[in-house]
Design an enzyme around this catalytic site. Structure first.
Site, PDB file in Angstrom:
ATOM      1  N   SER A  81       0.851  -1.206   0.000  1.00 53.47           N
ATOM      2  CA  SER A  81       0.000   0.000   0.000  1.00 53.47           C
ATOM      3  C   SER A  81       0.872   1.236   0.000  1.00 53.47           C
ATOM      4  CB  SER A  81      -0.880   0.023   1.255  1.00 53.47           C
ATOM      5  OG  SER A  81      -1.533   1.267   1.377  1.00 53.47           O
ATOM      6  N   TYR A  99      -2.535   0.171  10.381  1.00 49.25           N
ATOM      7  CA  TYR A  99      -2.553  -0.323   8.988  1.00 49.25           C
ATOM      8  C   TYR A  99      -1.216  -0.018   8.301  1.00 49.25           C
ATOM      9  CZ  TYR A  99      -4.012  -0.923   4.135  1.00 49.25           C
ATOM     10  OH  TYR A  99      -4.108  -1.336   2.825  1.00 49.25           O
ATOM     11  N   LYS A 142       1.611  -2.545   6.599  1.00 51.82           N
ATOM     12  CA  LYS A 142       2.033  -2.512   5.198  1.00 51.82           C
ATOM     13  C   LYS A 142       3.517  -2.146   5.073  1.00 51.82           C
ATOM     14  CE  LYS A 142      -1.795  -3.865   3.285  1.00 51.82           C
ATOM     15  NZ  LYS A 142      -1.874  -5.128   2.516  1.00 51.82           N
ATOM     16  N   THR A 179      -5.701   4.858  -3.024  1.00 52.75           N
ATOM     17  CA  THR A 179      -7.045   4.438  -2.606  1.00 52.75           C
ATOM     18  C   THR A 179      -7.770   3.840  -3.806  1.00 52.75           C
ATOM     19  OG1 THR A 179      -7.056   6.235  -1.010  1.00 52.75           O
ATOM     20  CG2 THR A 179      -9.161   5.172  -1.459  1.00 52.75           C
TER      21      THR A 179
HETATM   22  P1  NAD Z   1     -11.722  -6.259  -0.181  1.00 55.45           P
HETATM   23  O1  NAD Z   1     -12.242  -6.145   1.217  1.00 55.45           O
HETATM   24  O2  NAD Z   1     -12.599  -5.914  -1.338  1.00 55.45           O
HETATM   25  O3  NAD Z   1     -11.120  -7.725  -0.407  1.00 55.45           O
HETATM   26  C1  NAD Z   1     -10.311  -8.335   0.548  1.00 55.45           C
HETATM   27  C2  NAD Z   1     -10.496  -9.838   0.456  1.00 55.45           C
HETATM   28  O4  NAD Z   1      -9.598 -10.444   1.406  1.00 55.45           O
HETATM   29  C3  NAD Z   1     -11.920 -10.283   0.827  1.00 55.45           C
HETATM   30  O5  NAD Z   1     -12.427 -11.186  -0.140  1.00 55.45           O
HETATM   31  C4  NAD Z   1     -11.738 -10.937   2.182  1.00 55.45           C
HETATM   32  O6  NAD Z   1     -12.656 -11.990   2.436  1.00 55.45           O
HETATM   33  C5  NAD Z   1     -10.306 -11.460   2.068  1.00 55.45           C
HETATM   34  N1  NAD Z   1      -9.733 -11.712   3.400  1.00 55.45           N
HETATM   35  C6  NAD Z   1      -9.734 -10.883   4.462  1.00 55.45           C
HETATM   36  N2  NAD Z   1      -9.167 -11.491   5.521  1.00 55.45           N
HETATM   37  C7  NAD Z   1      -8.797 -12.730   5.100  1.00 55.45           C
HETATM   38  C8  NAD Z   1      -8.184 -13.832   5.740  1.00 55.45           C
HETATM   39  N3  NAD Z   1      -7.876 -13.807   7.035  1.00 55.45           N
HETATM   40  N4  NAD Z   1      -7.931 -14.944   5.010  1.00 55.45           N
HETATM   41  C9  NAD Z   1      -8.283 -15.000   3.694  1.00 55.45           C
HETATM   42  N5  NAD Z   1      -8.883 -13.993   3.041  1.00 55.45           N
HETATM   43  C10 NAD Z   1      -9.136 -12.864   3.739  1.00 55.45           C
HETATM   44  O7  NAD Z   1     -10.416  -5.345  -0.160  1.00 55.45           O
HETATM   45  P2  NAD Z   1      -9.442  -4.765  -1.314  1.00 55.45           P
HETATM   46  O8  NAD Z   1      -9.610  -3.300  -1.304  1.00 55.45           O
HETATM   47  O9  NAD Z   1      -9.571  -5.526  -2.577  1.00 55.45           O
HETATM   48  O10 NAD Z   1      -8.044  -5.063  -0.611  1.00 55.45           O
HETATM   49  C11 NAD Z   1      -7.188  -6.106  -1.016  1.00 55.45           C
HETATM   50  C12 NAD Z   1      -5.771  -5.779  -0.580  1.00 55.45           C
HETATM   51  O11 NAD Z   1      -5.414  -4.517  -1.116  1.00 55.45           O
HETATM   52  C13 NAD Z   1      -5.561  -5.674   0.940  1.00 55.45           C
HETATM   53  O12 NAD Z   1      -4.320  -6.275   1.280  1.00 55.45           O
HETATM   54  C14 NAD Z   1      -5.479  -4.176   1.173  1.00 55.45           C
HETATM   55  O13 NAD Z   1      -4.694  -3.855   2.303  1.00 55.45           O
HETATM   56  C15 NAD Z   1      -4.833  -3.719  -0.103  1.00 55.45           C
HETATM   57  N6  NAD Z   1      -5.043  -2.318  -0.440  1.00 55.45           N
HETATM   58  C16 NAD Z   1      -6.311  -1.817  -0.620  1.00 55.45           C
HETATM   59  C17 NAD Z   1      -6.467  -0.475  -0.930  1.00 55.45           C
HETATM   60  C18 NAD Z   1      -7.819   0.145  -1.152  1.00 55.45           C
HETATM   61  O14 NAD Z   1      -7.897   1.380  -1.154  1.00 55.45           O
HETATM   62  N7  NAD Z   1      -8.875  -0.632  -1.355  1.00 55.45           N
HETATM   63  C19 NAD Z   1      -5.344   0.349  -1.055  1.00 55.45           C
HETATM   64  C20 NAD Z   1      -4.078  -0.192  -0.874  1.00 55.45           C
HETATM   65  C21 NAD Z   1      -3.939  -1.526  -0.563  1.00 55.45           C
END
Ligand code: NAD
Length: 254
Positions: free
Chosen positions: A135, A148, A152, A180
């Site tokens: 991230s 968080y 990361k 984001t």
């Molecule tokens: P999301 O909530 O849409 O998807 C996350 C998925 O991870 C879900 O399907 C959830 O069930 C699964 N998950 C959560 N805990 C779990 C566990 N213990 N075991 C197995 N699966 C698990 O979120 P997203 O936005 O697609 O985020 C995915 C990744 O991207 C994360 O690592 C997040 O930190 C990172 N990220 C997101 C953003 C953002 O703005 N959305 C920005 C930077 C990084």
């Protein structure tokens, strides 16, 4: 240019692949020719041809069982995308120790557990790659994201350390640093905000290109890093953040 068969014959696991960035990544890897297994808490009904396996990256036995089952179903493993993660809001004063343990356990040890289980399979691949979803919070100080960001930051450091440890056996390790991203995760954040429209506008404005990143844009970066055409790229973080980490723009003047 998109190369639809770039990943033909390769086998991939995507954790957290049932939603958001993970789902977009799993779909794109499959579109480019890979066979793809999604590991998630409850994969549910996934679009064909994705294979779903139940796994909690917070539980070592669960991860080992799912990785073995996925590798068997795929006939081996070339690509691991460590994407599952959870969020946390607050300054260093706000989150209890238990929550620190939980978030670090999923976001950091989750990467450790899945990679550890996947390594014996990756060692047998001619094109082995691990891509972690890190991230912008790893490289820029964001307000109200102490826990968080710490998680990361650890994923970023772990990416570099793993890249050094495994380059000798032909396994590349990289990460993407999204800004984001417009996923269900951010939708949940906006739902909890007292003024969702104002919050969305603030998030849009924080990124120099003026909008949220799409899950497909992050997926494309992951697919590049995961593929053989990135064969000379390891130990790097690819920012997918509309310029948020790297640019210093002058404020607009009237
Ligand atoms: P999301 O909530 O849409 O998807 C996350 C998925 O991870 C879900 O399907 C959830 O069930 C699964 N998950 C959560 N805990 C779990 C566990 N213990 N075991 C197995 N699966 C698990 O979120 P997203 O936005 O697609 O985020 C995915 C990744 O991207 C994360 O690592 C997040 O930190 C990172 N990220 C997101 C953003 C953002 O703005 N959305 C920005 C930077 C990084």
């Amino acid at each position: 240019m998109t190369e639809p068969t770039e990943l033909a014959g390769l086998r991939a696991i995507v954790t957290g692949g049932a939603s958001g960035i993970g789902l977009a990544t799993a779909e794109l890897l499959a579109e480019r020719g890979a066979r793809v297994a999604v590991l998630d808490l409850a994969p549910g009904v996934l679009p064909a041809p994705l294979l779903g396996f139940t796994a909690d990256v917070g539980e070592d036995a669960s991860v080992r069982t799912a990785v073995e089952a996925a590798a068997e179903a795929l006939g081996g493993l070339d690509i691991l995308v460590n994407n599952a993660g959870v969020g946390a809001v607050g300054t260093v004063e706000d989150n209890p120790d238990e929550q620190w343990r939980q978030v670090l356990d999923i976001n950091v040890l989750g990467v450790v557990r899945t990679t550890r289980a996947a390594l014996p399979h990756l060692r047998r691949s001619a094109h082995a790659a691990v891509v972690n979803t890190c991230s912008i919070a790893a490289t820029a100080g964001l307000p109200g994201r102490a826990l968080y960001s710490a998680s990361k930051g650890a994923v970023y450091a772990l990416t570099l350390a793993m890249a050094a440890d495994h380059i000798g056996e032909g396994i590349r390790v990289t990460c993407v640093n999204p800004g984001t991203v417009d996923t269900p995760w951010v939708a949940r954040l906006l739902d909890r905000s007292p003024d969702a429209e104002a919050e969305r506008a603030a998030l849009n404005a924080r990124q120099p290109h003026g909008r949220l990143v799409s899950a497909q844009e992050v997926a494309a970066a992951i697919a590049y890093l995961a593929g053989p055409l990135a064969g000379s790229t390891t130990g790097v973080a690819l920012a997918v953040d509309g310029g948020m980490a790297g640019l210093r723009l002058r404020p607009a003047t009237g």
